[in-house]
Write a protein that holds these residues in place. Structure first.
Motif, PDB file in Angstrom:
ATOM      1  N   GLU A 175     -98.016 -32.413  47.539  1.00 37.55           N
ATOM      2  CA  GLU A 175     -98.418 -33.204  46.380  1.00 37.55           C
ATOM      3  C   GLU A 175     -97.678 -32.738  45.123  1.00 37.55           C
ATOM      4  O   GLU A 175     -97.229 -33.557  44.310  1.00 37.55           O
ATOM      5  CB  GLU A 175     -99.931 -33.089  46.174  1.00 37.55           C
ATOM      6  N   PHE A 176     -97.538 -31.436  44.968  1.00 40.20           N
ATOM      7  CA  PHE A 176     -96.791 -30.897  43.830  1.00 40.20           C
ATOM      8  C   PHE A 176     -95.351 -31.399  43.845  1.00 40.20           C
ATOM      9  O   PHE A 176     -94.811 -31.807  42.812  1.00 40.20           O
ATOM     10  CB  PHE A 176     -96.829 -29.375  43.864  1.00 40.20           C
ATOM     11  N   LYS A 219     -94.251 -34.095  45.097  1.00 41.54           N
ATOM     12  CA  LYS A 219     -94.240 -35.511  44.728  1.00 41.54           C
ATOM     13  C   LYS A 219     -94.279 -35.691  43.221  1.00 41.54           C
ATOM     14  O   LYS A 219     -93.648 -36.592  42.662  1.00 41.54           O
ATOM     15  CB  LYS A 219     -95.439 -36.231  45.345  1.00 41.54           C
ATOM     16  N   ARG A 220     -95.045 -34.829  42.563  1.00 43.36           N
ATOM     17  CA  ARG A 220     -95.240 -34.974  41.118  1.00 43.36           C
ATOM     18  C   ARG A 220     -94.054 -34.476  40.304  1.00 43.36           C
ATOM     19  O   ARG A 220     -93.912 -34.804  39.132  1.00 43.36           O
ATOM     20  CB  ARG A 220     -96.512 -34.232  40.686  1.00 43.36           C
ATOM     21  N   PRO A 262     -97.138 -39.570  40.820  1.00 41.54           N
ATOM     22  CA  PRO A 262     -95.991 -39.012  41.527  1.00 41.54           C
ATOM     23  C   PRO A 262     -94.805 -39.955  41.507  1.00 41.54           C
ATOM     24  O   PRO A 262     -94.955 -41.175  41.512  1.00 41.54           O
ATOM     25  CB  PRO A 262     -96.519 -38.798  42.954  1.00 41.54           C
ATOM     26  N   SER A 298    -101.369 -29.511  49.217  1.00 42.73           N
ATOM     27  CA  SER A 298    -101.216 -29.299  47.774  1.00 42.73           C
ATOM     28  C   SER A 298     -99.759 -29.059  47.393  1.00 42.73           C
ATOM     29  O   SER A 298     -99.310 -29.506  46.333  1.00 42.73           O
ATOM     30  CB  SER A 298    -102.087 -28.127  47.312  1.00 42.73           C
ATOM     31  N   ASN A 351     -98.640 -36.112  34.979  1.00 42.06           N
ATOM     32  CA  ASN A 351     -98.920 -35.304  36.168  1.00 42.06           C
ATOM     33  C   ASN A 351     -99.677 -36.058  37.245  1.00 42.06           C
ATOM     34  O   ASN A 351     -99.778 -35.611  38.367  1.00 42.06           O
ATOM     35  CB  ASN A 351     -99.719 -34.067  35.762  1.00 42.06           C
ATOM     36  N   ASN A 352    -100.231 -37.214  36.904  1.00 42.79           N
ATOM     37  CA  ASN A 352    -101.065 -37.940  37.857  1.00 42.79           C
ATOM     38  C   ASN A 352    -100.325 -39.075  38.558  1.00 42.79           C
ATOM     39  O   ASN A 352    -100.892 -39.776  39.371  1.00 42.79           O
ATOM     40  CB  ASN A 352    -102.301 -38.497  37.141  1.00 42.79           C
ATOM     41  N   TYR A 375    -103.180 -21.480  49.023  1.00 41.26           N
ATOM     42  CA  TYR A 375    -102.657 -22.834  48.818  1.00 41.26           C
ATOM     43  C   TYR A 375    -102.516 -23.540  50.161  1.00 41.26           C
ATOM     44  O   TYR A 375    -102.256 -22.909  51.186  1.00 41.26           O
ATOM     45  CB  TYR A 375    -101.305 -22.789  48.102  1.00 41.26           C
ATOM     46  N   CYS A 429    -102.798 -29.418  41.511  1.00 38.64           N
ATOM     47  CA  CYS A 429    -102.700 -29.992  42.862  1.00 38.64           C
ATOM     48  C   CYS A 429    -103.677 -29.326  43.825  1.00 38.64           C
ATOM     49  O   CYS A 429    -104.357 -30.005  44.597  1.00 38.64           O
ATOM     50  CB  CYS A 429    -101.269 -29.863  43.381  1.00 38.64           C
ATOM     51  N   GLU A 447    -107.517 -29.954  42.576  1.00 41.18           N
ATOM     52  CA  GLU A 447    -108.041 -31.288  42.882  1.00 41.18           C
ATOM     53  C   GLU A 447    -108.418 -31.411  44.355  1.00 41.18           C
ATOM     54  O   GLU A 447    -109.443 -32.008  44.705  1.00 41.18           O
ATOM     55  CB  GLU A 447    -107.000 -32.350  42.516  1.00 41.18           C
ATOM     56  N   GLU A 448    -107.604 -30.820  45.227  1.00 39.94           N
ATOM     57  CA  GLU A 448    -107.902 -30.882  46.660  1.00 39.94           C
ATOM     58  C   GLU A 448    -109.153 -30.072  46.996  1.00 39.94           C
ATOM     59  O   GLU A 448    -110.046 -30.548  47.699  1.00 39.94           O
ATOM     60  CB  GLU A 448    -106.715 -30.347  47.467  1.00 39.94           C
TER      61      GLU A 448
END
Length: 557
Positions: free
Chosen positions: A309-310, A312-313, A6, A306, A3-4, A302, A331, A334-335
């Motif tokens: 970023e999701f 991307k992952r 991307p 975020s 998950n970390n 949200y 996501c 963390e932000e």
């Protein structure tokens, strides 16, 4: 899945890289073609990030094109919401927005050409008869009795259809391909049907409307799209996509590539099923924070960052998978952990009375708004004779491992003193209403002088520095991991997807802006959704819990 890390190079980018090496294209053109029959959801966000992201990476262009060929459910309000959410995500389309309905005249002329070539015919079979004649995966279809209708007659009938001289459901235009094809899509698919409904964009100009399969490939070709990216459910339509472009003789033909749809545990990502939830009043419209529409996620709190970023992952592959919900939650968590102010609130309050200080005592305690970011400033807490803690943080008769407040036991107030419960007061229902405590005046953010070990730390608010607030606790709408896979998905609606509490929060909340996110210590991250200063009415939506934390008791408001 890691998950970390991307994904940076997916199979589509590899195909594009190969095409560029072979000099197939001078510029890469993609498109995002939503149907304006509802708000776009997280699955669309994946497609948006993919298509617009490819255009950015390769310095190409990405068109926004509304696939508006079905006036039954489409509306201008959905067009506006789609545009708004794409802009919110941080993307801009090439020049103006495009509409499939802008190509209706061209599409009609291409249909006429197919009739003249003997490749299309007007069919008078009913919808059910066409479906029956089409056959199944195990049995071939059989030809319509109108399949060999002569070209002149089909031209006349199609012209009458356009002129509104045919009844809805009594005639359609079909393309003549192969009724025994193993691909059912190729068994004389329908190109046009009659609908006497006003179109939001073209008004009453048309009463015949082209089907998606006919419209989409031609729209791609008109706009000179190089890579037409769609989800896997359209892979059987690819053969028709190619056939139509070949028989209409476009000089430059787009290529269709398919990738897997996005599915997230405990959620529905089907617009059709979302519509069922909304029409059945299970979801509170397209902006309900419990569903994964972008409008709902925004309302919940949200951020665009975020969501990107999701996306991307989540790998862009051809393999269907059900993404864990905690990937999405991580996501935003963390932000928010990096840049949100911490504040204290008591969702389920019970009163504490400090017996060894006076009624007029009002002490100001200075604290940082963020433990590691002094640049976010500080604020003052008021410590007074009467404070409130959460009911969950007190037990009259605790078990051995209990580390919070109990009769005869001590606990530390967050950013303040150590207190000890000395006595309690109950109402006629024998429920605790007041807890009488003493405080150790030498322990303001310090260890006791005798070094006694205090294990628990609880949050609190002062009666002299708090206001009433409504806490909307959103949770999973479904209580099974994969409601998409269930025919009876409505049987798995959670009764605890929204619980509302009336609690108390620091008066500092009045400095917050509408839409601002805050961390309510020990409880989770919240978005300020309502501030009414005249009535002191604060509404906060829970965005996500703190990691491994879900402190709220069962359904009780």
């Amino acid at each position: 899945m890691n998950n970390n890390k991307p994904n940076t190079t997916n199979f589509i980018k590899k195909l594009i890289n190969k095409d560029l090496l072979l000099n197939k294209y001078k510029i890469i053109n993609t498109r995002f073609p939503p149907e304006p029959n509802g708000h776009i959801h997280l699955g669309h966000a994946k497609a948006i990030c993919l298509n617009f992201g490819i255009a950015e990476t390769y310095k190409g262009v990405c068109n926004l094109r509304f696939d508006d060929t079905n006036p039954t459910e489409e509306a201008i309000e959905y067009v506006k919401s789609i545009k708004k959410n794409i802009n919110w995500l941080g993307f801009k389309w090439n020049e103006r927005a495009h509409y499939s309905s802008n190509y209706f005249d061209k599409l009609y002329s291409y249909a006429i050409d197919l009739i003249k070539k003997g490749l299309a015919y007007v069919d008078n079979l009913s919808h059910n008869a066409i479906k029956l004649f089409r056959g199944t995966l195990k049995s071939p279809g059989k030809s319509s009795p109108y399949r060999n209708r002569n070209i002149k007659e089909s031209l006349i009938l199609f012209t009458k259809m356009k002129a509104g001289k045919a009844n809805e459901g009594k005639a359609c235009l079909r393309v003549k391909i192969n009724m025994t094809s193993p691909n059912i899509t190729m068994r004389d698919p329908i190109l046009y049907r009659i609908k006497y409904i006003k179109h939001y964009h073209t008004g009453n100009k048309w009463c015949i409307y082209p089907m998606y399969d006919f419209t989409h490939c031609i729209s791609d070709a008109i706009e000179k799209i190089t890579h037409s990216l769609c989800t896997l459910e359209f892979q059987d339509n690819k053969q028709l996509y190619i056939w139509l472009l070949n028989n209409i003789n476009f000089d430059i033909q787009p290529k269709q590539y398919e990738f897997s749809r996005l599915a997230v545990e405990y959620n529905i990502t089907s617009k059709r099923k979302l519509n069922i939830l909304i029409k059945g009043h299970i979801a509170d419209g397209w902006k309900d924070p419990r569903i994964l529409t972008l409008s709902g996620l925004r309302r919940k709190g949200y951020t665009a960052k975020s969501i990107r970023e999701f996306c991307k992952r989540v790998n862009v592959t051809r393999q269907n998978s059900n993404i864990e919900l905690n990937v999405l939650e991580a996501c935003i968590r963390e932000e928010l952990n990096e840049n949100t102010i911490r504040i204290m609130a008591v969702v389920n309050p019970i009163k504490i009375i400090i017996i060894n200080i006076s009624k007029t005592h009002k002490e100001l305690i200075n604290i940082y708004n963020h433990p590691t970011k002094p640049e976010l400033g500080n604020r003052e807490l008021v410590f007074s004779k009467e404070i409130y803690i959460d009911k969950n943080d007190f037990r009259e008769t605790p078990h051995k491992q209990y580390k919070r407040l109990a009769l005869g036991k001590e606990v530390r107030l967050r950013n303040a003193y150590i207190i000890k419960a000395e006595a309690i007061e109950k109402d006629i229902k024998k429920e605790v209403t007041n807890i009488y405590c003493t405080y150790d005046s030498y322990t303001l953010n310090k260890k006791p002088l005798d070094n006694r070990h205090i294990k628990g730390v609880i949050h609190w608010v002062s009666s002299k520095d708090c206001i009433k607030a409504e806490f909307r606790i959103y949770d999973k709408l479904f209580n099974i991991k994969d409601p998409n896979a269930s025919i009876g998905f409505l049987n798995y609606i959670s009764t605890k997807s929204l619980v509302i509490y009336k609690g108390l929060i620091e008066a500092y909340i009045l400095k917050a802006k509408l839409g601002e996110s805050l961390q309510v210590e020990r409880e989770g991250y919240y978005c300020v959704r309502g501030i009414c200063y005249s009535k002191i009415n604060i509404v906060l939506n829970r965005i996500v819990t703190l990691k491994h934390s879900l402190r709220f008791p069962p359904n009780k408001s």
